[in-house]
Design an enzyme around this catalytic site. Structure first.
Site, PDB file in Angstrom:
ATOM      1  N   SER A 197       5.361  -6.972   3.222  1.00 27.72           N
ATOM      2  CA  SER A 197       5.936  -7.307   4.530  1.00 27.72           C
ATOM      3  C   SER A 197       6.698  -8.634   4.459  1.00 27.72           C
ATOM      4  O   SER A 197       6.434  -9.469   3.579  1.00 27.72           O
ATOM      5  CB  SER A 197       4.811  -7.392   5.559  1.00 27.72           C
ATOM      6  N   CYS A 255       9.509   1.811   3.247  1.00 26.10           N
ATOM      7  CA  CYS A 255      10.442   0.715   3.541  1.00 26.10           C
ATOM      8  C   CYS A 255      11.852   1.253   3.708  1.00 26.10           C
ATOM      9  O   CYS A 255      12.727   0.560   4.186  1.00 26.10           O
ATOM     10  CB  CYS A 255      10.405  -0.323   2.442  1.00 26.10           C
ATOM     11  N   PHE A 312       0.807  -1.224   0.000  1.00 21.35           N
ATOM     12  CA  PHE A 312       0.000   0.000   0.000  1.00 21.35           C
ATOM     13  C   PHE A 312       0.834   1.265   0.000  1.00 21.35           C
ATOM     14  O   PHE A 312       0.360   2.326  -0.375  1.00 21.35           O
ATOM     15  CB  PHE A 312      -0.950   0.005   1.213  1.00 21.35           C
ATOM     16  N   GLU A 356      -4.992  -3.691  -1.978  1.00 20.47           N
ATOM     17  CA  GLU A 356      -6.432  -3.401  -1.944  1.00 20.47           C
ATOM     18  C   GLU A 356      -6.717  -2.122  -1.158  1.00 20.47           C
ATOM     19  O   GLU A 356      -7.822  -1.595  -1.212  1.00 20.47           O
ATOM     20  CB  GLU A 356      -7.203  -4.600  -1.350  1.00 20.47           C
ATOM     21  N   GLU A 412       9.296  -4.312  12.840  1.00 23.06           N
ATOM     22  CA  GLU A 412       8.980  -3.163  11.980  1.00 23.06           C
ATOM     23  C   GLU A 412       7.656  -2.559  12.461  1.00 23.06           C
ATOM     24  O   GLU A 412       6.636  -3.246  12.504  1.00 23.06           O
ATOM     25  CB  GLU A 412       8.843  -3.626  10.530  1.00 23.06           C
TER      26      GLU A 412
END
Ligand code: NAD
Length: 498
Positions: free
Chosen positions: A227, A282, A150, A177, A383
């Site tokens: 992820s 990221c 996303f 989504e 994370e």
């Protein structure tokens, strides 16, 4: 009535048939912005079939002609940039300037593949044997799949499909989504640029769609970004089903601040890299490693800046940081802050109570700053993917390197120093894929390649640049001799140069 999205298959918008829908929210208001259909296996198989049917003609199209579609596409993206930026800002929440920056970084990959004929050039060796020549070509793989996260709804898909398609492959994209609208718009613009039907398809969905894409016999390669647990699953499943796979995962990027660093520059860099895009990058810096006696000054400088961070809707150009992607994600990030306090870290700035006037339903969280974080704490190990910066104090560069190198993730890292020896030693010894020296977010340009080490990447090849071209092509080596030359006669031993 909310707007309902479609899939994009074989050059057309195709309504969803599964009856399953996902509600996409406007992150700043919390209201449902649109609904996206969740494809079932059959709908995915139809997209794969369209891509498979389009492959032979597209692969046989000269690279120069394929590149020309991307020249046109580049022009169209520039013309529709504001529209794409607005879509990113509404669904993701990031501020418009940041959304525009991410669009530009995606566009640079399009610019890179406009040189497709050059990128696909093979090599030639004359006279490798008597009257024998040898040359190499790179050929496309077939139907390639992209599954994307996303946090960069335009940039990450554009790390993948321009390279794959310019190399002669056809493509099925399964975007996140949570912010799916820009992918559909990109499909329409590619169509307008002259891309033949079936070369680029978009199917929306969740695990059901992903599982079909990973296991379908007509899919040749899978690129994934998301992820780490899902990256690992995607890499293993796709590989087990005989596909070429690359899966980029999560991160916990450390920025090491040496005692001689320019303090103002380091604080500016940490603010942008820690809180830009609400930490949902990221390549965000989520750990600042303060070396030696700089720690107190660093934390003091950060504290006032984090407290004055301007948090608001991404559509307000004075906002420095927007909301998080969903209410669930906001709750998850806030629960990490609770945990950090329980674990004994010093919460210097607490953003949990923040409210944004006029936006009561938005997924906002203020910037949070922890000091005296240790390597055993979950807020250090995991994370968080939100606006939470952890400061870890260490004595020297060796301890800083040990910390970075022992972490599970190895996406990006940075060192801030004026000392060339420290910087060079760090860059050489650190175990991470992308390293910045006085650059907090060292995202490689399109003509270099993006990827991390350790559990930040499963597979061998990075995204875009020559690594991307290699991922989306197979090497073929052709050795040739022509009958007009002297006949060699039958040879029963291993051919060698005579
Ligand atoms: P995610 O892993 O939840 O989702 C990524 C994609 O996988 C989405 O398309 C989603 O629909 C799909 N998916 C989710 N759960 C799945 C499952 N169980 N089975 C099959 N498919 C599934 O990631 P996200 O929350 O969208 O994105 C944030 C994550 O992405 C962070 O961990 C971030 O570090 C990472 N990321 C990494 C990079 C990189 O280059 N390494 C770049 C951007 C984002």
């Amino acid at each position: 009535m909310t707007n309902k999205l479609t899939h994009f298959v074989n050059g057309k918008n195709v309504p969803g048939q599964s009856g399953r829908w996902f509600e996409v929210t406007n992150s700043a208001t919390g209201e449902v912005a649109t609904e996206v259909p969740m494809a079932n296996g059959e709908e995915c198989a139809r997209a794969i079939a369209a891509a498979r049917a389009a492959f032979p003609a597209w692969a046989a199209t000269p690279a120069l002609r394929r590149a020309r579609v991307f020249f046109k596409f580049k022009e169209l993206i520039e013309r529709h940039a504001d529209e794409l930026v607005d879509m990113i800002t509404v669904e993701h929440g990031k501020v418009r300037d940041d959304a525009r920056g991410s669009l530009t970084r995606g566009l640079e990959v399009v610019e890179f593949v406009c040189g497709a004929p050059h990128l696909l050039k093979g090599s030639f060796s004359g006279d490798v044997g008597r009257d024998i020549d040898c040359h190499t070509i790179r050929q496309p793989l077939g139907v390639c799949v992209g599954i994307t996260p996303f946090n960069f709804p335009v940039m990450v898909p554009m790390w993948m499909f321009p390279v794959a398609i310019a190399c002669g492959n056809t493509f099925v994209l399964k975007p996140s989504e949570k912010d799916p609208s820009p992918s559909l718009r990109l499909a329409e613009l590619l169509h307008e640029a002259g891309l033949p039907d079936g070369v680029f398809n978009v199917v929306h969905g969740d695990r059901e769609a992903v599982d079909t894409l990973l296991t379908h016999p007509d899919v040749a390669a899978v690129s994934f970004v998301g992820s780490t647990p899902v990256a690992e699953y995607v890499y293993e499943t796709a590989s087990r089903h005989g596909k070429r796979a690359q899966a980029l995962g999560g991160a916990k990027n450390h920025m090491v601040v040496m005692p001689d660093a320019d303090l103002g520059q380091a604080i500016d860099a940490l603010m942008g890299a820690g809180y830009g895009s609400a930490g949902e990058r990221c390549m965000a810096i989520s750990v600042a490693v303060a070396v030696g006696d700089i720690a107190d000054r660093l934390v003091e400088g950060l504290e006032s800046r984090v407290k004055s961070l301007k948090v608001g809707p991404g559509s307000d150009d004075s906002s420095e940081m927007g909301p998080l992607i969903t209410a669930e994600h906001r709750a998850k990030v806030a629960s990490y802050v609770d945990r950090g306090v329980e674990e004994g870290a010093a919460l210097v700035v607490d953003g949990r109570g923040l409210t944004v006037s006029g936006y009561p339903g938005g997924h906002f969280l203020g910037g949070c700053l922890f000091d005296r974080v240790t390597a055993e704490m979950r807020i250090y190990k995991e994370e968080i993917f939100g606006p939470v910066l952890c400061v870890v104090r260490v004595a020297d560069l060796d301890s800083a390197l040990e910390l970075v190198n022992n972490h599970e993730f190895g996406n990006g890292t940075a060192i801030f120093t004026r000392d060339g020896g420290w910087a060079r030693g760090f860059a050489s010894r650190v175990r991470a894929g992308m390293v910045g020296i006085n650059v907090a977010i060292p995202v490689p340009m399109a003509f270099h390649s993006f990827g991390g080490w350790k559990r930040s990447l499963f597979g061998d090849t990075y995204m875009h640049g020559t690594e991307g071209v290699h991922f989306y092509t197979r090497l073929k080596t052709i050795t040739s001799r022509w009958p007009t030359t002297v006949r060699a006669g039958s040879e029963y031993s291993m051919p060698t140069m005579k």
